[in-house]
Design an enzyme around this catalytic site. Structure first.
Site, PDB file in Angstrom:
ATOM      1  N   HIS A 203       0.825  -1.216   0.000  1.00 34.63           N
ATOM      2  CA  HIS A 203       0.000   0.000   0.000  1.00 34.63           C
ATOM      3  C   HIS A 203       0.860   1.268   0.000  1.00 34.63           C
ATOM      4  O   HIS A 203       0.408   2.332  -0.417  1.00 34.63           O
ATOM      5  CB  HIS A 203      -0.909  -0.029   1.227  1.00 34.63           C
TER       6      HIS A 203
ATOM      7  N   ASP B 139      -8.881  -7.369 -16.985  1.00 37.57           N
ATOM      8  CA  ASP B 139      -9.100  -8.155 -18.204  1.00 37.57           C
ATOM      9  C   ASP B 139      -7.777  -8.226 -18.959  1.00 37.57           C
ATOM     10  O   ASP B 139      -7.374  -7.284 -19.639  1.00 37.57           O
ATOM     11  CB  ASP B 139     -10.182  -7.510 -19.062  1.00 37.57           C
TER      12      ASP B 139
END
Length: 465
Positions: A178, A401
């Site tokens: 993070h 994707d």
């Protein structure tokens, strides 16, 4: 019959045996603009205690007549990742502490990111419902043996595990540090990786920008706000005790678009003077429902609700460059007594959330940076607090994707290590537009009560107040 506005979703309790086939480092495909022993500055927002974690996510893909999927899929991911690591070269570094515990990214020999290849004799059909996050999926995200909790020093900043299933489907499990990026920045990186995999050549749109120096603290630091969101506050209530001393279960609820719209209208309560968002209404409602279900006592204790606000558009001096992928999420905090939450009306709590959200400004962000410079918190503070994390605006399905279609599930796995965190998720494959998932941890004995309050069974009393 139409499905209910609030559906209690369930996940399967199962064991997923996997075999690790190989573990290796992935290096940038060509030269990068840093050399061995070079270091990069991290801002105080990147370096805040809440960012010193790895964010685990998992993405599942069904078999799509890949033929023999193992070699092609792995090669596609590897080649694309190596290409993307050239412009996103900080991911190939490591973290180390400097003076006063400050973190920086440094570059040593043979670092890179970590890639893991694994397989399982199970089929995707045996892994349960892909609508909800499932703690049983944890083996699909790699952890080092004997790895310490919250360990980030000298760790690969990106760990990717590809697990092949017997049906031909596979999962991609990621652990991303993070400190390098917030949720939007992580989506930018993921989109570059997936776009490069589809195109077969490097695609970065926008081009990544490091530029963390624009968030250096002022000299001298100027802290203009109390920043109660980070302060250590002794919890005079029994809330924390109830959460940490009871068996907790992860619960997820599907919230329809119609329910959200109704809640938003109720939360507005004829007050058109402020712009009420769906987040304002949902956050207020979940916070109240959570406190009521836990039956928090005594009623005069103060509680906090914290949540992150994207400050990108608020920065004017100077504005952020396109492609900046660092942490620009500023923590907002609403405070209220237990009594005001359980006995007041939804509209009042909604206004607290609304005001905290709008209170995030460029000056508030600068004050936060200076606050960390003066008094850097050393531990996460949970007392009297619920933290809501909003993933519904992340393009997590679209960004993942890689050329074989959207994942059937994309998102987090296990919330139980941080029981005072609630996550708002978009629904994945087959989900109707605008449907939201609310995932939260509760003591087992409080789950039915929480669902009752979440379903608005008490709102008829509030409307008249």
């Amino acid at each position: 019959m139409a499905p209910p506005s609030v559906q209690d979703l369930h996940f399967s309790h199962l064991d997923i045996p996997i075999t690790i086939d190989r573990i290796f480092s992935v290096m940038p495909a060509s030269s990068i603009p840093v050399s061995t022993n070079h270091s990069l500055y991290l801002s105080n927002i990147d370096d805040m205690i809440g960012a010193r974690v790895f964010t685990p996510t998992v993405y599942f893909y069904r078999s799509n007549n890949f033929g023999s999927p193992r070699k092609p899929i792995m090669e596609i991911l590897l080649d694309a990742l190596a290409s993307v690591l050239v412009p996103y070269y900080p991911f190939s570094g490591r973290l180390r502490e400097t003076q006063n515990g400050k973190l920086e990214v440094f570059f040593g020999p043979d670092q890179g990111v970590l890639m893991v290849q694994a397989h399982s004799e199970m089929a995707l059909a045996n892994l349960g419902d892909f609508t909800v996050p499932n703690p049983a999926w944890l083996p699909l995200v790699y952890r080092f043996p004997n790895e310490g909790q919250y360990q980030i020093i000298d760790m690969p900043l990106l760990i990717a595990q590809v697990t092949y299933f017997s049906c031909g489907g596979f999962s991609l499990g990621l652990r991303t540090c993070h400190c390098l990026s917030d949720g939007l920045g992580a989506m930018q990186f993921l989109n570059a990786w997936s776009s490069t995999a589809k195109a077969g050549v490097l695609v970065t749109n926008p081009n990544p920008c490091w530029d963390r120096e624009i968030f250096r603290p002022r000299e001298p630091p100027l802290v203009k706000y109390p920043h109660v969101e980070f302060m250590r506050i002794e919890d005079g209530s029994d809330l924390t005790m109830k959460l940490w001393q009871n068996k907790l279960v992860q619960k997820c609820y599907r919230i329809s678009r119609e329910f959200q719209a109704r809640l938003k209208n109720l939360a507005r309560a004829h007050d058109d003077s402020t712009c009420t968002t769906t987040f304002d209404a949902m956050a207020a409602h979940v916070w109240r429902s959570w406190v009521k279900a836990l039956d928090v006592k005594p009623l005069d204790c103060n509680l906090r609700l914290t949540f992150s606000v994207n400050a990108r558009q608020k920065l004017k001096n100077p504005p952020l460059k396109s492609g900046f992928y660092g942490n620009v999420m500023c923590v907002a905090c609403a405070t209220s007594t237990v009594s005001e939450l359980v006995n007041g009306c939804l509209a009042e709590t909604r206004r607290l959330v609304h005001d905290a959200r709008l209170g995030i400004s460029e000056e508030y962000l600068r004050s936060t940076i200076d606050y960390f410079e003066v008094d850097r918190p050393k531990r996460l503070e949970f007392d009297g607090k619920l933290t809501i994390t909003q993933w519904t605006r992340f393009s997590i399905y679209e960004s993942a994707d890689f050329g074989w279609g959207r994942p059937i599930y994309a998102g987090p796995i296990d919330l139980t290590p941080t029981p005072q965190v609630c996550v708002f998720l978009p629904e994945g494959e087959g989900g109707s537009g605008g449907t939201m998932l609310v995932c939260i941890c509760l003591p087992e004995q409080a789950t039915s009560t929480f669902r009752k309050f979440l379903c608005l069974m008490d709102l008829d009393d509030q409307v008249g107040q």
